[in-house]
Scaffold this motif. Structure first.
Motif, PDB file in Angstrom:
ATOM      1  N   THR A   1       5.149   4.159  -3.137  1.00 38.64           N
ATOM      2  CA  THR A   1       3.866   4.797  -2.837  1.00 38.64           C
ATOM      3  C   THR A   1       2.836   3.810  -2.298  1.00 38.64           C
ATOM      4  O   THR A   1       1.797   4.228  -1.782  1.00 38.64           O
ATOM      5  N   GLY A   2       3.116   2.506  -2.391  1.00 44.19           N
ATOM      6  CA  GLY A   2       2.246   1.518  -1.761  1.00 44.19           C
ATOM      7  C   GLY A   2       2.529   1.343  -0.284  1.00 44.19           C
ATOM      8  O   GLY A   2       1.783   0.655   0.412  1.00 44.19           O
ATOM      9  N   GLY A   3       3.617   1.967   0.197  1.00 48.23           N
ATOM     10  CA  GLY A   3       3.972   1.816   1.603  1.00 48.23           C
ATOM     11  C   GLY A   3       4.356   0.384   1.924  1.00 48.23           C
ATOM     12  O   GLY A   3       4.772  -0.391   1.055  1.00 48.23           O
ATOM     13  N   THR A   4       4.198   0.010   3.181  1.00 48.91           N
ATOM     14  CA  THR A   4       4.458  -1.349   3.631  1.00 48.91           C
ATOM     15  C   THR A   4       3.205  -1.866   4.339  1.00 48.91           C
ATOM     16  O   THR A   4       2.124  -1.317   4.150  1.00 48.91           O
ATOM     17  N   SER A   5       3.356  -2.894   5.146  1.00 45.49           N
ATOM     18  CA  SER A   5       2.204  -3.468   5.859  1.00 45.49           C
ATOM     19  C   SER A   5       2.323  -3.182   7.351  1.00 45.49           C
ATOM     20  O   SER A   5       3.364  -3.452   7.958  1.00 45.49           O
ATOM     21  N   SER A   6       1.263  -2.666   7.940  1.00 44.53           N
ATOM     22  CA  SER A   6       1.268  -2.391   9.371  1.00 44.53           C
ATOM     23  C   SER A   6       1.030  -3.674  10.153  1.00 44.53           C
ATOM     24  O   SER A   6       0.641  -4.709   9.603  1.00 44.53           O
ATOM     25  N   LEU A   7       1.223  -3.616  11.471  1.00 48.55           N
ATOM     26  CA  LEU A   7       1.036  -4.779  12.334  1.00 48.55           C
ATOM     27  C   LEU A   7      -0.398  -5.288  12.327  1.00 48.55           C
ATOM     28  O   LEU A   7      -0.645  -6.436  12.699  1.00 48.55           O
ATOM     29  N   GLU A   8      -1.337  -4.460  11.908  1.00 40.97           N
ATOM     30  CA  GLU A   8      -2.740  -4.872  11.881  1.00 40.97           C
ATOM     31  C   GLU A   8      -3.216  -5.224  10.471  1.00 40.97           C
ATOM     32  O   GLU A   8      -4.401  -5.422  10.244  1.00 40.97           O
ATOM     33  N   GLY A   9      -2.276  -5.309   9.530  1.00 37.83           N
ATOM     34  CA  GLY A   9      -2.599  -5.771   8.189  1.00 37.83           C
ATOM     35  C   GLY A   9      -2.847  -4.686   7.164  1.00 37.83           C
ATOM     36  O   GLY A   9      -2.695  -4.919   5.963  1.00 37.83           O
TER      37      GLY A   9
ATOM     38  N   VAL B   1       1.414   2.263  12.301  1.00 39.76           N
ATOM     39  CA  VAL B   1       0.380   3.241  11.943  1.00 39.76           C
ATOM     40  C   VAL B   1      -0.156   2.938  10.544  1.00 39.76           C
ATOM     41  O   VAL B   1       0.626   2.842   9.590  1.00 39.76           O
ATOM     42  N   PRO B   2      -1.477   2.776  10.371  1.00 43.34           N
ATOM     43  CA  PRO B   2      -2.034   2.681   9.011  1.00 43.34           C
ATOM     44  C   PRO B   2      -1.977   4.041   8.328  1.00 43.34           C
ATOM     45  O   PRO B   2      -2.212   5.070   8.957  1.00 43.34           O
ATOM     46  N   TRP B   3      -1.662   4.047   7.033  1.00 45.74           N
ATOM     47  CA  TRP B   3      -1.581   5.289   6.274  1.00 45.74           C
ATOM     48  C   TRP B   3      -2.791   5.439   5.361  1.00 45.74           C
ATOM     49  O   TRP B   3      -3.526   4.493   5.106  1.00 45.74           O
ATOM     50  N   ALA B   4      -2.955   6.628   4.833  1.00 44.43           N
ATOM     51  CA  ALA B   4      -4.026   6.874   3.855  1.00 44.43           C
ATOM     52  C   ALA B   4      -3.737   6.195   2.529  1.00 44.43           C
ATOM     53  O   ALA B   4      -4.644   5.974   1.725  1.00 44.43           O
ATOM     54  N   THR B   5      -2.475   5.840   2.273  1.00 43.02           N
ATOM     55  CA  THR B   5      -2.124   5.137   1.049  1.00 43.02           C
ATOM     56  C   THR B   5      -2.716   3.730   1.051  1.00 43.02           C
ATOM     57  O   THR B   5      -2.962   3.147   2.112  1.00 43.02           O
ATOM     58  N   LEU B   6      -2.935   3.183  -0.154  1.00 42.87           N
ATOM     59  CA  LEU B   6      -3.453   1.828  -0.280  1.00 42.87           C
ATOM     60  C   LEU B   6      -2.320   0.876  -0.614  1.00 42.87           C
ATOM     61  O   LEU B   6      -1.357   1.242  -1.295  1.00 42.87           O
ATOM     62  N   SER B   7      -2.427  -0.357  -0.137  1.00 40.92           N
ATOM     63  CA  SER B   7      -1.371  -1.346  -0.338  1.00 40.92           C
ATOM     64  C   SER B   7      -1.206  -1.694  -1.813  1.00 40.92           C
ATOM     65  O   SER B   7      -2.104  -1.476  -2.624  1.00 40.92           O
ATOM     66  N   SER B   8      -0.042  -2.236  -2.163  1.00 35.28           N
ATOM     67  CA  SER B   8       0.364  -2.615  -3.519  1.00 35.28           C
ATOM     68  C   SER B   8       0.535  -1.366  -4.387  1.00 35.28           C
ATOM     69  O   SER B   8       0.549  -0.230  -3.888  1.00 35.28           O
ATOM     70  N   TYR B   9       0.630  -1.562  -5.704  1.00 36.19           N
ATOM     71  CA  TYR B   9       0.822  -0.455  -6.640  1.00 36.19           C
ATOM     72  C   TYR B   9      -0.301  -0.391  -7.669  1.00 36.19           C
ATOM     73  O   TYR B   9      -0.135   0.166  -8.751  1.00 36.19           O
ATOM     74  N   ALA B  10      -1.455  -0.962  -7.337  1.00 38.83           N
ATOM     75  CA  ALA B  10      -2.565  -0.999  -8.279  1.00 38.83           C
ATOM     76  C   ALA B  10      -3.030   0.416  -8.614  1.00 38.83           C
ATOM     77  O   ALA B  10      -3.319   1.224  -7.726  1.00 38.83           O
ATOM     78  N   GLY B  11      -3.091   0.715  -9.917  1.00 38.83           N
ATOM     79  CA  GLY B  11      -3.585   1.993 -10.385  1.00 38.83           C
ATOM     80  C   GLY B  11      -5.003   1.872 -10.903  1.00 38.83           C
ATOM     81  O   GLY B  11      -5.731   0.929 -10.574  1.00 38.83           O
TER      82      GLY B  11
ATOM     83  N   LYS C   1     -10.366  -0.345   3.724  1.00 41.93           N
ATOM     84  CA  LYS C   1      -9.984   1.059   3.606  1.00 41.93           C
ATOM     85  C   LYS C   1     -10.450   1.581   2.258  1.00 41.93           C
ATOM     86  O   LYS C   1     -10.373   0.861   1.252  1.00 41.93           O
ATOM     87  N   VAL C   2     -10.930   2.818   2.221  1.00 37.80           N
ATOM     88  CA  VAL C   2     -11.348   3.424   0.960  1.00 37.80           C
ATOM     89  C   VAL C   2     -10.745   4.820   0.853  1.00 37.80           C
ATOM     90  O   VAL C   2     -10.751   5.584   1.828  1.00 37.80           O
ATOM     91  N   ARG C   3     -10.178   5.123  -0.304  1.00 32.61           N
ATOM     92  CA  ARG C   3      -9.651   6.471  -0.543  1.00 32.61           C
ATOM     93  C   ARG C   3     -10.819   7.389  -0.872  1.00 32.61           C
ATOM     94  O   ARG C   3     -11.549   7.179  -1.839  1.00 32.61           O
TER      95      ARG C   3
ATOM     96  N   ALA D   1      -2.422  11.653   4.070  1.00 29.43           N
ATOM     97  CA  ALA D   1      -1.006  11.483   3.754  1.00 29.43           C
ATOM     98  C   ALA D   1      -0.620  12.362   2.571  1.00 29.43           C
ATOM     99  O   ALA D   1      -1.402  12.555   1.642  1.00 29.43           O
ATOM    100  N   LYS D   2       0.611  12.876   2.617  1.00 28.58           N
ATOM    101  CA  LYS D   2       1.112  13.714   1.526  1.00 28.58           C
ATOM    102  C   LYS D   2       2.608  13.493   1.350  1.00 28.58           C
ATOM    103  O   LYS D   2       3.343  13.335   2.323  1.00 28.58           O
ATOM    104  N   ALA D   3       3.050  13.483   0.084  1.00 24.21           N
ATOM    105  CA  ALA D   3       4.469  13.375  -0.249  1.00 24.21           C
ATOM    106  C   ALA D   3       4.938  14.658  -0.909  1.00 24.21           C
ATOM    107  O   ALA D   3       4.197  15.287  -1.681  1.00 24.21           O
ATOM    108  N   TRP D   4       6.171  15.057  -0.628  1.00 28.68           N
ATOM    109  CA  TRP D   4       6.809  16.212  -1.258  1.00 28.68           C
ATOM    110  C   TRP D   4       8.062  15.704  -1.967  1.00 28.68           C
ATOM    111  O   TRP D   4       9.028  15.283  -1.320  1.00 28.68           O
ATOM    112  N   LEU D   5       8.072  15.736  -3.303  1.00 38.79           N
ATOM    113  CA  LEU D   5       9.160  15.144  -4.071  1.00 38.79           C
ATOM    114  C   LEU D   5      10.452  15.931  -3.967  1.00 38.79           C
ATOM    115  O   LEU D   5      11.532  15.373  -4.150  1.00 38.79           O
TER     116      LEU D   5
END
Length: 284
Positions: free
Chosen positions: A34-42, A49-59, A118-120, A166-170
């Protein structure tokens, strides 16, 4: 815990766990990938493509950090990226990336620095009916502006603004987990900004669409596609949209690896720039 990661081509990235905030040690707050990966722009997300998700797994109440190395090699060019990010509370992300663009056929090199935030705003990737919605910016500074200025660029720096959902369907189609992201970007960056900002053909901002869709084969492996609309500001050469087909591997919450076939269209007048993309990220 992983304290270092080895990247192909002999690059060694040392990850200083001792400097990571204590709250980041508990990575159990969010599901794997759910942290995704890193885009070419960081910024956190997919490859291009940057996603709405935030990097790492910080809760909630936690800090998280990532470091990454990425390479894109197409017929006549090679792009190398080194980046890092810091996130807090699954709410705020700060990122930094250094890009180096090797003009293999033409000769020479271009580079730029990118600072991102980025801010959620609302929603959640997995829970509830509302998708996760985030607002982000990427401030870019071209470090080798002589060539971009010569081909018609108007500025050596600029800021991209974007909003992502962004949305996930389990239990999606075929009983697989699916993730989709849509990003709308306001930009006048030429080839990400490596050829400057604005041009002799067009010098205004443009709203551009970007999208990613991925399906998980199992818990650890995902396949997907990305598409990124591009501006066309310079009269000397047409800039075309980007797309890729990727495979991502998440063995645990500390490492992710992404490989892709990329089609970057025409770059600086050289057509059919296709090749490969590889990215390794470490998360803490």
């Amino acid at each position: 815990m992983m304290n270092k990661c080895l990247y192909g081509g002999g690059f060694l990235l040392t990850c200083a766990l001792a400097l990571t905030p204590p709250a980041a040690a508990d990575q159990g707050a969010r599901l794997l990938a759910t942290g995704g990966t890193s885009s070419l722009e960081g910024s956190g997300g997919g490859g291009i493509v940057p996603w709405a998700t935030l990097s790492s797994y910080a809760g909630e109440g936690q800090f998280g950090a990532t470091v990454n190395l990425s390479e894109v090699s197409v017929d006549d060019f090679r792009l190398s990226v080194q980046g890092a990010s810091l996130s807090w509370n699954n709410r705020i992300e700060l990122s930094y990336a250094e890009q180096t663009f090797d003009l293999s056929t033409i000769g020479g090199e271009l580079s730029q620095s990118i600072v991102g935030a980025k801010v959620r705003l609302a929603g959640d990737l997995i829970y509830g009916g509302l998708p996760q919605i985030s607002l982000g910016l990427q401030h870019k500074k071209n470090n080798d502006y002589e060539l971009p200025a010569a081909v018609g660029s108007q500025d050596d720096s600029g800021t991209d603004w974007y909003v992502s959902a962004a949305k996930a369907w389990l239990d999606g189609p075929f009983h697989r987990t699916w993730v989709a992201n849509l990003t709308l970007r306001s930009s006048k960056a030429n080839q990400l900004g490596l050829l400057g900002f604005g041009g002799d053909k067009e010098d205004g901002r443009e709203w551009l669409a970007e999208a990613s869709v991925a399906a998980f084969i199992n818990r650890y492996w995902a396949v997907g596609v990305e598409y990124r609309q591009k501006p066309d500001n310079l009269s000397f050469a047409q800039e075309q949209d980007w797309k890729d087909l990727f495979v991502a591997y998440f063995p645990n919450k500390h490492v992710s690896v992404v490989g892709a076939y990329t089609d970057l269209g025409s770059i600086a007048g050289l057509d059919d720039q296709t090749g490969w993309y590889l990215s390794v990220q470490a998360a803490f």
